[in-house]
Design a protein around this motif. Structure first.
Motif, mmCIF file in Angstrom:
data_model
loop_
_atom_site.group_PDB
_atom_site.id
_atom_site.type_symbol
_atom_site.label_atom_id
_atom_site.label_comp_id
_atom_site.label_asym_id
_atom_site.label_seq_id
_atom_site.Cartn_x
_atom_site.Cartn_y
_atom_site.Cartn_z
ATOM 1 N N MET A 169 0.842 -1.194 0.000
ATOM 2 C CA MET A 169 0.000 0.000 0.000
ATOM 3 C C MET A 169 0.881 1.249 0.000
ATOM 4 S SD MET A 169 -3.152 0.925 2.558
ATOM 5 C CE MET A 169 -2.162 0.733 4.051
ATOM 6 N N LYS A 170 0.563 2.163 -0.882
ATOM 7 C CA LYS A 170 1.361 3.378 -1.025
ATOM 8 C C LYS A 170 0.664 4.532 -0.306
ATOM 9 C CE LYS A 170 3.463 1.738 -5.275
ATOM 10 N NZ LYS A 170 3.706 1.948 -6.712
ATOM 11 N N ILE A 171 1.440 5.227 0.519
ATOM 12 C CA ILE A 171 0.878 6.165 1.479
ATOM 13 C C ILE A 171 1.346 7.582 1.186
ATOM 14 C CG2 ILE A 171 0.756 6.748 3.952
ATOM 15 C CD1 ILE A 171 1.646 3.738 4.398
ATOM 16 N N GLY A 172 0.423 8.519 1.321
ATOM 17 C CA GLY A 172 0.759 9.937 1.303
ATOM 18 C C GLY A 172 0.539 10.499 2.689
ATOM 19 N N VAL A 173 1.439 11.354 3.156
ATOM 20 C CA VAL A 173 1.349 11.912 4.505
ATOM 21 C C VAL A 173 1.226 13.429 4.426
ATOM 22 C CG1 VAL A 173 2.495 12.183 6.742
ATOM 23 C CG2 VAL A 173 2.719 10.029 5.484
ATOM 24 N N ILE A 174 0.278 13.967 5.174
ATOM 25 C CA ILE A 174 0.156 15.415 5.313
ATOM 26 C C ILE A 174 0.886 15.815 6.587
ATOM 27 C CG2 ILE A 174 -1.411 17.357 5.647
ATOM 28 C CD1 ILE A 174 -3.539 15.807 4.133
ATOM 29 N N GLY A 175 1.935 16.617 6.448
ATOM 30 C CA GLY A 175 2.722 17.020 7.608
ATOM 31 C C GLY A 175 4.070 16.348 7.639
ATOM 32 N N ALA A 176 5.023 16.995 8.316
ATOM 33 C CA ALA A 176 6.380 16.439 8.369
ATOM 34 C C ALA A 176 6.974 16.593 9.769
ATOM 35 C CB ALA A 176 7.275 17.138 7.342
ATOM 36 N N GLY A 177 6.117 16.479 10.787
ATOM 37 C CA GLY A 177 6.560 16.614 12.167
ATOM 38 C C GLY A 177 7.005 15.300 12.768
ATOM 39 N N ALA A 178 6.861 15.198 14.093
ATOM 40 C CA ALA A 178 7.370 14.041 14.829
ATOM 41 C C ALA A 178 6.713 12.737 14.412
ATOM 42 C CB ALA A 178 7.190 14.272 16.330
ATOM 43 N N ILE A 179 5.397 12.741 14.241
ATOM 44 C CA ILE A 179 4.706 11.507 13.872
ATOM 45 C C ILE A 179 5.039 11.100 12.441
ATOM 46 C CG2 ILE A 179 2.429 10.546 13.358
ATOM 47 C CD1 ILE A 179 1.408 11.770 15.905
ATOM 48 N N ALA A 180 5.105 12.071 11.539
ATOM 49 C CA ALA A 180 5.482 11.756 10.160
ATOM 50 C C ALA A 180 6.884 11.158 10.114
ATOM 51 C CB ALA A 180 5.407 13.011 9.296
ATOM 52 N N THR A 181 7.794 11.734 10.884
ATOM 53 C CA THR A 181 9.170 11.221 10.921
ATOM 54 C C THR A 181 9.202 9.812 11.492
ATOM 55 O OG1 THR A 181 10.033 13.467 11.189
ATOM 56 C CG2 THR A 181 11.498 11.649 11.780
ATOM 57 N N PHE A 182 8.418 9.570 12.537
ATOM 58 C CA PHE A 182 8.316 8.223 13.113
ATOM 59 C C PHE A 182 7.870 7.222 12.055
ATOM 60 C CE2 PHE A 182 5.326 5.047 14.777
ATOM 61 C CZ PHE A 182 6.139 4.345 15.658
ATOM 62 N N LEU A 183 6.840 7.577 11.293
ATOM 63 C CA LEU A 183 6.332 6.675 10.261
ATOM 64 C C LEU A 183 7.351 6.452 9.149
ATOM 65 C CD1 LEU A 183 2.664 8.009 9.970
ATOM 66 C CD2 LEU A 183 3.419 5.892 11.062
ATOM 67 N N LEU A 184 8.055 7.496 8.764
ATOM 68 C CA LEU A 184 9.080 7.362 7.723
ATOM 69 C C LEU A 184 10.186 6.405 8.158
ATOM 70 C CD1 LEU A 184 9.334 11.069 6.550
ATOM 71 C CD2 LEU A 184 8.718 9.127 5.100
ATOM 72 N N LYS A 185 10.590 6.514 9.404
ATOM 73 C CA LYS A 185 11.645 5.617 9.909
ATOM 74 C C LYS A 185 11.161 4.176 9.975
ATOM 75 C CE LYS A 185 14.112 9.089 12.672
ATOM 76 N NZ LYS A 185 14.450 9.553 14.045
ATOM 77 N N GLU A 186 9.955 3.985 10.495
ATOM 78 C CA GLU A 186 9.449 2.631 10.688
ATOM 79 C C GLU A 186 9.048 1.959 9.379
ATOM 80 O OE1 GLU A 186 9.516 0.917 13.483
ATOM 81 O OE2 GLU A 186 10.456 2.648 14.462
ATOM 82 N N ILE A 187 8.564 2.740 8.423
ATOM 83 C CA ILE A 187 8.065 2.158 7.175
ATOM 84 C C ILE A 187 9.109 2.176 6.068
ATOM 85 C CG2 ILE A 187 6.371 2.447 5.315
ATOM 86 C CD1 ILE A 187 4.397 3.459 7.447
ATOM 87 N N ASN A 188 9.630 3.349 5.739
ATOM 88 C CA ASN A 188 10.571 3.442 4.607
ATOM 89 C C ASN A 188 11.980 3.025 4.986
ATOM 90 O OD1 ASN A 188 8.294 4.535 3.404
ATOM 91 N ND2 ASN A 188 9.412 6.147 2.331
ATOM 92 N N GLN A 189 12.463 3.559 6.104
ATOM 93 C CA GLN A 189 13.841 3.258 6.490
ATOM 94 C C GLN A 189 14.013 1.782 6.822
ATOM 95 O OE1 GLN A 189 16.162 6.244 8.783
ATOM 96 N NE2 GLN A 189 16.344 4.644 10.315
ATOM 97 N N ASN A 190 13.010 1.192 7.463
ATOM 98 C CA ASN A 190 13.076 -0.226 7.830
ATOM 99 C C ASN A 190 12.526 -1.141 6.744
ATOM 100 O OD1 ASN A 190 14.179 0.521 10.269
ATOM 101 N ND2 ASN A 190 12.243 0.427 11.388
ATOM 102 N N GLN A 191 12.172 -0.544 5.606
ATOM 103 C CA GLN A 191 11.705 -1.292 4.431
ATOM 104 C C GLN A 191 10.570 -2.244 4.779
ATOM 105 O OE1 GLN A 191 15.322 -3.039 2.814
ATOM 106 N NE2 GLN A 191 15.814 -1.161 1.727
ATOM 107 N N HIS A 192 9.473 -1.657 5.243
ATOM 108 C CA HIS A 192 8.288 -2.433 5.585
ATOM 109 C C HIS A 192 7.797 -3.195 4.355
ATOM 110 C CE1 HIS A 192 4.297 -3.450 7.034
ATOM 111 N NE2 HIS A 192 4.628 -3.008 8.235
ATOM 112 N N GLU A 193 7.444 -4.437 4.559
ATOM 113 C CA GLU A 193 7.123 -5.331 3.438
ATOM 114 C C GLU A 193 5.927 -4.859 2.618
ATOM 115 O OE1 GLU A 193 6.029 -10.051 2.595
ATOM 116 O OE2 GLU A 193 6.431 -9.349 4.639
ATOM 117 N N ASN A 194 4.869 -4.376 3.286
ATOM 118 C CA ASN A 194 3.624 -4.080 2.571
ATOM 119 C C ASN A 194 3.248 -2.612 2.560
ATOM 120 O OD1 ASN A 194 2.986 -6.876 2.019
ATOM 121 N ND2 ASN A 194 2.511 -7.076 4.196
ATOM 122 N N LEU A 195 4.062 -1.765 3.150
ATOM 123 C CA LEU A 195 3.759 -0.347 3.228
ATOM 124 C C LEU A 195 4.904 0.482 2.678
ATOM 125 C CD1 LEU A 195 2.362 -0.163 6.905
ATOM 126 C CD2 LEU A 195 1.036 -0.425 4.792
#
Length: 259
Positions: free
Chosen positions: A1-27
């Motif tokens: 699933m491909k995700i768009g995020v509105i905002g670039a604060g703490a929660i967005a950064t958390f999601l980027l690290k957990e999903i993109n940086q850690n290469q989440h299988e389905n996200l």
């Protein structure tokens, strides 16, 4: 699933690290909507995303769902347009205290058939509450929230002090920045007119503590959550950030627990 995020604060950064940086299988986060592209330009190189400042271009990019990770103002100004095109995960639930906005969003859901997901945020047990209220048989819901005194009142106090006691609808009006939990709890159960809230300023604690008490035909339930802060931002609940990731994960699951 491909995700768009509105905002670039703490929660967005958390999601980027957990999903993109850690290469989440389905996200995968592909697109981020920001106000200032230069300020957040490093996100493109660090996480392989594309930044947008134009809402329509953002919505037309290669995304399946939008995660709102900004603020209440962003919900009010952007979400109606987003909901016409995409499913949404809404983080700034405090915006739904505005009854006119809630009515508008409910109408858009029916008209455009897109889904709005509300993560449980800093609490749990919402599945139990929804199940218990499936037949309208929940009699009472009480939320007692204890917060560090300095976050609620000016000046020092020696003992815990109740700063609000009453209906959720009034708690939200008086403490809009502190009552997101009461909003999602109200939406899951008996509503903001019938959900009771007690807000306590406590000089002896450093973390937010939420206790929920539910009484109904099913019996009784009580649960308590003590929230650690997000490591990169002490103003944000770690559990709230994790609830967003959990919500996205469950969308891909074929075996779904609870609900």
């Amino acid at each position: 699933m491909k995700i768009g995020v509105i905002g670039a604060g703490a929660i967005a950064t958390f999601l980027l690290k957990e999903i993109n940086q850690n290469q989440h299988e389905n996200l995968e986060i592909n697109s981020i909507l920001v106000r200032n592209k230069e300020k957040y330009g490093v996100l493109e190189s660090n996480f392989g995303v594309k930044l947008f400042t134009d809402l329509q271009a953002f919505l037309d990019s290669e995304i399946d769902i939008v995660v709102e990770a900004a603020n209440i103002d962003a919900v009010k100004t952007l979400l109606p347009s987003v909901m016409k095109k995409k499913d949404v995960v809404l983080i700034s639930i405090g915006a739904l205290a505005d009854e006119a906005l809630l009515t508008e969003l409910s109408t858009l859901v029916k008209e455009y058939k897109n889904v709005v997901h509300l993560p449980s945020g800093a609490i749990g047990g919402l599945d139990l509450l929804q199940n218990a209220h499936a037949l309208g048989a929940v009699k009472s819901v009480l939320l007692t929230t204890r917060k560090p005194a300095s976050s609620l009142i000016d000046g020092p106090i020696d003992e815990a002090k109740v700063v609000f006691e009453g209906k959720a609808i009034d708690a939200i009006k008086q403490f809009p920045k502190n009552m997101n939990v009461s909003i999602v709890l109200s939406l899951a159960g008996v509503g903001i007119e019938k959900t009771s809230v007690c807000l306590v300023a406590d000089p002896h604690i450093e973390k937010n503590i939420h206790q929920v008490e539910i009484v109904g035909d099913f019996g009784e339930a009580t649960f308590s959550i003590t929230n650690n802060p997000l490591p990169d931002n002490p103003k944000t609940s770690y559990l709230a950030a994790m609830s967003i990731l959990g919500t996205l994960n469950r969308m891909n699951d074929k075996l779904r627990i609870g609900g």
